[in-house]
Design a protein around this motif. Structure first.
Motif, short mmCIF file in Angstrom:
data_model
loop_
_atom_site.label_atom_id
_atom_site.label_comp_id
_atom_site.label_asym_id
_atom_site.label_seq_id
_atom_site.Cartn_x
_atom_site.Cartn_y
_atom_site.Cartn_z
N GLN A 67 0.83 -1.19 0.00
CA GLN A 67 0.00 0.00 0.00
C GLN A 67 0.88 1.25 0.00
O GLN A 67 1.65 1.48 0.94
CB GLN A 67 -0.91 -0.01 1.24
CG GLN A 67 -1.87 -1.20 1.26
CD GLN A 67 -2.69 -1.24 2.54
OE1 GLN A 67 -2.24 -1.73 3.55
NE2 GLN A 67 -3.92 -0.74 2.46
N LYS A 119 0.64 3.67 3.01
CA LYS A 119 1.04 3.21 4.34
C LYS A 119 2.16 4.10 4.87
O LYS A 119 3.15 4.35 4.18
CB LYS A 119 1.49 1.76 4.27
CG LYS A 119 1.89 1.18 5.61
CD LYS A 119 2.04 -0.32 5.54
CE LYS A 119 3.20 -0.74 4.66
NZ LYS A 119 3.40 -2.21 4.67
N TYR A 122 -6.28 -0.30 7.39
CA TYR A 122 -5.58 -0.86 6.24
C TYR A 122 -6.45 -1.78 5.38
O TYR A 122 -5.95 -2.57 4.60
CB TYR A 122 -4.32 -1.60 6.72
CG TYR A 122 -3.31 -0.65 7.30
CD1 TYR A 122 -2.44 0.06 6.48
CD2 TYR A 122 -3.26 -0.42 8.67
CE1 TYR A 122 -1.54 0.96 7.02
CE2 TYR A 122 -2.36 0.48 9.21
CZ TYR A 122 -1.50 1.16 8.38
OH TYR A 122 -0.61 2.06 8.90
N THR A 181 2.19 -3.04 10.83
CA THR A 181 1.73 -1.68 11.11
C THR A 181 1.29 -1.49 12.54
O THR A 181 0.90 -0.38 12.93
CB THR A 181 0.56 -1.31 10.18
OG1 THR A 181 -0.48 -2.30 10.30
CG2 THR A 181 1.02 -1.25 8.73
#
Length: 432
Positions: free
Chosen positions: A86, A89, A332, A358
């Motif tokens: 991503q 992110k 996410y 994360t």
């Protein structure tokens, strides 16, 4: 039994703290965090192999990713860990090299996101029927499909580890209640102290409802009792600079201790740390130290516990967190409701799949403590936007009551669970 202010007695139940797995004291910081994923995959692979056999039999071979050649077009099953690439992110390197860049979004999905599966050696990009919108990095899964060459795998079908075995739910002859609170945020408690006093008076039985109040056996405070949001700081200060607790925080701890001591005279309290409480920041969070609560710790009814927290009441198994894993899943993915993210945790058989990608966690290399080993009867998550509840059903008859606990400082709401029926509702402490 405990006596309330009005002279009534309170029902008590057999209690067992089963959170020992979250108290591992042997952490080695010399290894790479990728070892956590390998430990997770090794344990999950056993579960997935059983499910593969049950769903697809031996019709398709089970292959290793690194053995899928560019020319191999045979349909097969592969097992690995999902990784979601991503571009939105947050990156620690960007924060170090570009401190002026401030991330102003709390949702990091984008149309350019890509999904991969990886094992100990190889990574393949996934195409086909698996929807990347509703999964996150860290999920173990089995995929049925075909290698397309050039590092791509076409997915025809997939499965996750699914619900674990569940012991039979105990029978309660009479109602017994557990109260769930979160996000009390004592730094700002002066704005809603009447609401907290209303809660205390209700628990004491002074406001009536004696038949219900006398059957409240426990209060679970699921994190962010001291503050609900992190302190703002100068972005030019290094993100690795140690910050001491503010005077405001210290005063809030003292005020919370006074409030807590009132409740401890009435009922058992399980106090969990939250993301912004004075405890270690990464998961699993250890108990907040009893020295912070000198007025409350003189009562045996105060139990400082871990986050995540697992316990049983007369054999009824309850598991939950202060909310960080659920919020991270929603950041996410395009799962927008906390109750849906909680249900997904059981499909994935994991409390915190995004850790350590994360969501910060301790480096656990031999065993992943966040794997759901046994299906609980109740699963809760604190510090959510609103109250929500749902009864979910597993493929083998497992039944789990999900409880999304709202932030008290914003809603003045708590959740009340009847252990006899597993019915759950919200209770509002609003004097306005």
């Amino acid at each position: 039994m405990k006596s309330n202010t009005n002279g009534t007695t309170r029902r008590s139940l057999g209690y067992e703290n089963t959170s020992q797995i979250f108290l591992n004291k042997k952490y080695d910081y010399n290894k790479q965090y990728c070892s956590i994923y390998l430990a997770r995959l090794q344990e999950m692979e056993v579960l997935l192999m059983e499910r593969v056999s049950s769903k697809w039999g031996d019709k398709y071979p089970i292959g290793k990713l690194h053995k899928l050649s560019d020319e191999n077009t045979e349909k097969c099953v592969v097992i690995g860990t999902l990784f979601k690439d991503q571009k939105l992110k947050p990156s620690i390197l960007k924060q170090l090299t570009e401190p002026s860049v401030i991330v102003n979004t709390i949702h990091f999905t984008d149309g350019s996101d890509k999904l991969f599966i990886e094992d100990e050696i190889q990574r393949f990009e996934l195409l086909g029927s698996i929807d990347l919108k509703y999964v996150v990095t860290g999920i173990s899964c089995a995929l049925l499909g075909t290698s397309m060459g050039k590092g791509k795998f076409m997915v025809n079908d997939y499965l996750f580890p699914g619900y674990r075995n569940q012991v039979e739910r105990p029978i309660f002859n009479d109602s017994a209640f557990v109260i769930f609170l979160s996000g009390i945020d004592f730094i700002h408690h002066e704005h809603y102290m009447p609401n907290l006093q209303l809660l205390s008076c209700w628990i004491s039985g002074m406001l009536g409802d004696v038949d219900i109040v006398s059957k409240v056996t426990r209060i679970i405070i699921a994190g962010n009792s001291i503050k609900s949001s992190s302190e703002k700081h100068n972005p030019e200060i290094s993100i690795i600079t140690r910050r001491t607790e503010s005077t405001e925080t210290i005063e809030a701890v003292a005020s919370f201790d006074k409030f807590l001591s009132q409740l401890c005279q009435l009922v058992d309290i399980d106090l969990m740390p939250g993301e912004n409480d004075p405890s270690n920041h990464i998961l699993p969070q250890r108990e907040m130290h009893h020295c912070m609560f000198p007025l409350s710790t003189i009562f045996k009814s105060l139990h400082c516990v871990t986050n995540p927290y697992s316990f049983s009441l007369d054999g009824l198994k309850i598991l939950g967190t202060s909310g960080q894993p659920v919020r991270d899943i929603m950041r996410y993915s395009e799962i927008t409701e906390s109750i849906d993210a909680m249900e997904s945790c059981f499909k994935w058989s994991h409390l915190a799949p995004t850790a350590p990608d994360t969501l910060g966690c301790f480096p656990c290399y031999d065993k992943d403590p966040f794997i759901i080993e046994e299906c609980p009867h109740v699963f809760f998550s604190g510090n959510q936007k609103e109250f929500s509840t749902k009864m979910i059903l597993g493929e083998e008859g497992q039944k789990v009551r999900l409880i999304s606990i709202p932030e008290f400082s914003k809603t003045f709401e708590a959740a009340i669970l009847d252990l006899k029926s597993l019915e759950c509702s919200r209770i509002v402490f609003d004097k306005s």
